[in-house]
Write a protein that holds these residues in place. Structure first.
Motif, mmCIF file in Angstrom:
data_model
loop_
_atom_site.group_PDB
_atom_site.id
_atom_site.type_symbol
_atom_site.label_atom_id
_atom_site.label_comp_id
_atom_site.label_asym_id
_atom_site.label_seq_id
_atom_site.Cartn_x
_atom_site.Cartn_y
_atom_site.Cartn_z
ATOM 1 N N ASN A 116 18.239 -27.900 11.366
ATOM 2 C CA ASN A 116 19.142 -27.411 10.487
ATOM 3 C C ASN A 116 19.304 -26.562 10.653
ATOM 4 O O ASN A 116 18.183 -25.096 10.744
ATOM 5 N N ILE A 117 20.198 -26.078 9.719
ATOM 6 C CA ILE A 117 20.452 -24.540 10.065
ATOM 7 C C ILE A 117 21.203 -24.465 8.701
ATOM 8 O O ILE A 117 21.897 -25.366 7.556
ATOM 9 N N ARG A 118 20.334 -22.916 8.078
ATOM 10 C CA ARG A 118 20.633 -23.453 6.819
ATOM 11 C C ARG A 118 20.900 -21.560 6.124
ATOM 12 O O ARG A 118 20.415 -20.709 6.841
ATOM 13 N N TYR A 119 21.284 -21.506 5.201
ATOM 14 C CA TYR A 119 22.618 -20.966 4.815
ATOM 15 C C TYR A 119 21.934 -20.457 2.814
ATOM 16 O O TYR A 119 21.904 -21.445 2.118
ATOM 17 N N SER A 120 21.157 -19.100 2.661
ATOM 18 C CA SER A 120 20.724 -19.121 1.603
ATOM 19 C C SER A 120 21.747 -17.922 0.551
ATOM 20 O O SER A 120 21.365 -17.187 1.188
ATOM 21 N N GLN A 121 21.672 -18.314 -0.206
ATOM 22 C CA GLN A 121 22.408 -16.808 -1.175
ATOM 23 C C GLN A 121 21.174 -17.075 -2.861
ATOM 24 O O GLN A 121 20.602 -17.842 -3.651
ATOM 25 N N SER A 122 20.892 -15.962 -2.598
ATOM 26 C CA SER A 122 20.260 -15.344 -4.470
ATOM 27 C C SER A 122 20.871 -14.139 -4.768
ATOM 28 O O SER A 122 21.375 -13.118 -4.126
ATOM 29 N N ASN A 123 21.110 -14.535 -6.379
ATOM 30 C CA ASN A 123 21.163 -13.563 -7.084
ATOM 31 C C ASN A 123 20.533 -13.486 -8.239
ATOM 32 O O ASN A 123 19.973 -14.731 -8.669
ATOM 33 N N LEU A 124 19.995 -12.387 -8.674
ATOM 34 C CA LEU A 124 18.855 -11.597 -9.833
ATOM 35 C C LEU A 124 19.669 -11.233 -9.911
ATOM 36 O O LEU A 124 19.958 -9.648 -9.994
ATOM 37 N N ALA A 125 20.382 -10.778 -12.079
ATOM 38 C CA ALA A 125 20.328 -9.207 -12.460
ATOM 39 C C ALA A 125 21.651 -8.827 -11.555
ATOM 40 O O ALA A 125 21.419 -7.742 -11.622
ATOM 41 N N ASN A 126 22.552 -9.436 -11.058
ATOM 42 C CA ASN A 126 23.735 -9.415 -10.696
ATOM 43 C C ASN A 126 23.204 -8.300 -9.119
ATOM 44 O O ASN A 126 24.241 -7.125 -8.318
ATOM 45 N N LEU A 127 22.284 -8.463 -8.909
ATOM 46 C CA LEU A 127 21.862 -8.341 -7.443
ATOM 47 C C LEU A 127 21.799 -9.761 -6.215
ATOM 48 O O LEU A 127 21.424 -10.488 -6.760
ATOM 49 N N ASP A 128 22.865 -9.040 -5.422
ATOM 50 C CA ASP A 128 22.801 -10.319 -4.624
ATOM 51 C C ASP A 128 22.063 -10.255 -3.830
ATOM 52 O O ASP A 128 21.973 -9.076 -2.273
ATOM 53 N N ALA A 129 21.383 -11.618 -2.688
ATOM 54 C CA ALA A 129 21.492 -11.271 -1.241
ATOM 55 C C ALA A 129 21.058 -12.788 -1.560
ATOM 56 O O ALA A 129 21.528 -13.744 -1.126
ATOM 57 N N ASN A 130 21.089 -12.563 0.774
ATOM 58 C CA ASN A 130 21.323 -13.527 1.554
ATOM 59 C C ASN A 130 20.499 -13.651 2.714
ATOM 60 O O ASN A 130 20.551 -12.398 3.708
ATOM 61 N N THR A 131 20.577 -15.187 3.758
ATOM 62 C CA THR A 131 19.617 -15.127 4.773
ATOM 63 C C THR A 131 20.711 -16.455 5.604
ATOM 64 O O THR A 131 20.685 -17.341 4.071
ATOM 65 N N VAL A 132 20.018 -16.427 6.939
ATOM 66 C CA VAL A 132 20.015 -17.791 7.503
ATOM 67 C C VAL A 132 19.305 -17.552 8.432
ATOM 68 O O VAL A 132 18.410 -17.080 9.010
ATOM 69 N N GLY A 133 18.912 -18.974 8.065
ATOM 70 C CA GLY A 133 17.764 -19.285 9.519
ATOM 71 C C GLY A 133 17.762 -20.334 9.456
ATOM 72 O O GLY A 133 18.711 -21.253 9.298
ATOM 73 N N PHE A 134 16.840 -21.865 9.708
ATOM 74 C CA PHE A 134 16.536 -22.273 10.998
ATOM 75 C C PHE A 134 15.595 -23.112 10.881
ATOM 76 O O PHE A 134 14.414 -22.646 10.458
ATOM 77 N N ASP A 135 15.257 -24.542 11.198
ATOM 78 C CA ASP A 135 14.067 -25.004 10.860
ATOM 79 C C ASP A 135 14.397 -26.341 11.897
ATOM 80 O O ASP A 135 15.329 -26.849 12.523
#
Length: 167
Positions: A116-135
């Motif tokens: 699995n190739i994963r892209y994850s994005q998170s937003n909290l109170a106008n703050l953004d973070a993202n990451t890529v990883g795998f399983d």
């Protein structure tokens, strides 16, 4: 939190069984067990106005392989923010998205591997973070009624938050 009632009913012990539309979220090597193209979807309204959704499509391809794609969205919106006196100062939202591409290949009749190739994005109170990883996952079936599975999840995934825009 899971999506598949069958997997949840087994207490999440689904790695060696994973053979349905939710297979890749438990073990990517399980995709090779699919007999036909599979579309799955789930949507939940939860307490405290939270929402959780899941959509996936997976199918076998030539050469004993399978591919799939799924998307998970979770979040809440319209949460009141307050100052130190308890007065309402505005609203904030929180949401997360995960997009996952899956590939599995049967190496020999009894042994399969998956990625699995994963892209994850998170937003909290106008703050953004993202990451890529795998399983990574493997499935070994020495006998028709015996399956042994192993999965390593979220390898390399790490959020980096920068609160400079917010503060």
């Amino acid at each position: 939190m899971g999506f598949d009632a069958r997997a949840l009913g087994m207490g999440g012990a689904f790695v060696a069984v994973a053979d349905d539309g939710f297979a890749s979220s438990f073990k990517p090597a399980g995709l090779v067990q699919l007999k036909r193209p599979t579309f799955s979807a789930s949507y939940r309204f939860m307490s405290l106005d939270r929402k959780l959704s899941f959509v996936s499509y997976q199918q076998s391809i030539k050469g004993g392989a399978a591919v799939g794609l799924y998307w998970i969205n979770a979040g809440v919106s319209n949460v009141e923010t307050r100052n130190y006196e308890g007065k309402v100062t505005g609203e904030l939202t929180n949401h997360e998205n995960l997009v996952n591409f899956n590939f599995a290949k049967r190496i020999i009749q009894q042994f399969s591997v998956g990625l699995n190739i994963r892209y994850s994005q998170s937003n909290l109170a106008n703050l953004d973070a993202n990451t890529v990883g795998f399983d990574l996952g493997v499935l070994f079936t020495p006998y028709e009624k015996l399956r042994i599975g192993l999965a390593a999840d979220n390898i390399g995934m790490k959020y980096s938050w920068n609160s400079g825009k917010y503060w």
